[in-house]
Design an enzyme around this catalytic site. Sequence first.
Site, PDB file in Angstrom:
ATOM      1  N   HIS A  96       0.849  -1.191   0.000  1.00 37.97           N
ATOM      2  CA  HIS A  96       0.000   0.000   0.000  1.00 37.97           C
ATOM      3  C   HIS A  96       0.879   1.233   0.000  1.00 37.97           C
ATOM      4  O   HIS A  96       1.938   1.237   0.624  1.00 37.97           O
ATOM      5  CB  HIS A  96      -0.915   0.012   1.233  1.00 37.97           C
ATOM      6  CG  HIS A  96      -2.064   0.942   1.079  1.00 37.97           C
ATOM      7  ND1 HIS A  96      -1.974   2.276   1.372  1.00 37.97           N
ATOM      8  CD2 HIS A  96      -3.319   0.731   0.594  1.00 37.97           C
ATOM      9  CE1 HIS A  96      -3.131   2.841   1.111  1.00 37.97           C
ATOM     10  NE2 HIS A  96      -3.965   1.944   0.624  1.00 37.97           N
TER      11      HIS A  96
ATOM     12  N   ASP B  25      -7.969  -5.421   0.005  1.00 41.12           N
ATOM     13  CA  ASP B  25      -8.447  -6.157  -1.156  1.00 41.12           C
ATOM     14  C   ASP B  25      -8.084  -7.638  -1.123  1.00 41.12           C
ATOM     15  O   ASP B  25      -8.657  -8.437  -1.850  1.00 41.12           O
ATOM     16  CB  ASP B  25      -7.881  -5.531  -2.443  1.00 41.12           C
ATOM     17  CG  ASP B  25      -8.508  -4.181  -2.702  1.00 41.12           C
ATOM     18  OD1 ASP B  25      -9.667  -4.010  -2.311  1.00 41.12           O
ATOM     19  OD2 ASP B  25      -7.842  -3.306  -3.271  1.00 41.12           O
TER      20      ASP B  25
END
Length: 429
Positions: free
Chosen positions: A306, A364
């Site tokens: 991320h 996700d």
Amino acid sequence: MADKTAKLTFGDTELELPMYSPTVGPDVIDISKLYAQGKVFTFDPGFTSTAACDSTITYIDGGKGELLHRGYPIDQLAEKSHYLEVCYLLLYGDLPSAAELEEFESLVTNHTMIHEQMMFLFRGFRRDAHPMAIMNGVVGAMSAFYHDSTDIHDAHQREVASIRMIAKMPTIAAMAYKFTIGQPFVYPRNDLDYASNFLRMCFSVPCEDYQVNPILSRAMDRIFTLHADHEQNASTSTVRLASSSGANPFACIAAGIACLWGPAHGGANQACLEMLQEIGTVDRIPEYIARAKDKNDPFRLMGFGHRVYKNFDPRATVMKKSADEVLDLLGVENNPTLQVAKELEKQALADPYFAEKKLFPNVDFYSGIILNAMGFPTSMFTPIFALSRTVGWISQWKEMIADPKMKIGRPRQLYLGEPMRDYVDIEKR
Ligand code: CMC
């Protein structure tokens, strides 16, 4: 507002730049007058160090793995609150009283239907279109249907546009799904809560009604809540940039949907599950981990890493717990995709490459597993992210429009092309 200054020296120029201290987080150097005063630009591709706006909505501390909406931690909201209450919080700044929440929920619930004429728009798409492509087109087309809520300078119209989008997005996403699988559209039912209504619109058919399981609807609501906002990410910045020109609200949210679709952003949930299915069996995991580490191979482990979280993604922690509950309920613990996911997570976390680069499973990684177990095809994962994020886009859009400092977004560049040269006639080239 400036309580400190920073000194910048280059050549013979010395500038004193104002600095601001946020409520929490790192200080910010104001470079807005840099070009006027020093005739230089800053260079920050990907905006890794640039604050493009001030905001009071969401705060992320990537080092600590902290996500706050209006100050409230995401794990508390996911545990104790629900999506429509979080929508209210994001939109208006505080948790609602019981009466305020009731009024807000009733307002959203009473705007769930879409203009009947919009059905023809759906029918103009190919049946094999991706539901994100359909959503993108249909949401953009809302500007052609709701003329009384496109004047961005009218606070009441902004409010009506916001409620319309939050209320209609599940209907649009479900209809996009039904269209692509060749089933009749299912109209919303206002006696159901937001998540249950969405599940029913996706899974009910005229010949057999869908009984919503409360555990699944709670898990659905939690997926919506965990995706509701994430400060100035790519799609939100896209919405802000598009809106900064004064464009109408529905067109701006359609721009956000387009940006979210990419596999580095919201498209990662689909890409992640497809990757797990491609890996197929646990014995092939080392091959894929080796590919992710190979600099000459563009392959990345989807659902890992991320831009902001360099410790853990707090949304992933809640999502993982939710995945366990749902899979337990549905009795699919032996599902091969799930086994690959669990083993991949274990092996990647034990690998020094991922540890050194601070690459952890993100939201996700787990959301796709839950959605798959609920019966959604991979193509619906990103539309579900888009419907959840709509409130974040709208809250940030409203904040920007109401800000008297708002300017059109217009980045500068480091030009590396040819300097001016004379046109050469074609016969001389
Ligand atoms: N697999 C393998 N290596 C990776 C991965 C990955 N998933 N992610 C980053 N790296 C490596 C990358 O190669 C780079 O190595 P080096 O320093 O040797 O060049 C280093 O880690 C830093 O990566 P980066 O691309 O500079 O980091 P970024 O902040 O620009 O990218 C990211 C963040 C999310 C785009 C990236 O981690 C990625 O592509 N992840 C996979 C896609 C994904 O899961 N996206 C969902 C994000 S969460 C939901 C959302 O916000 O929409």
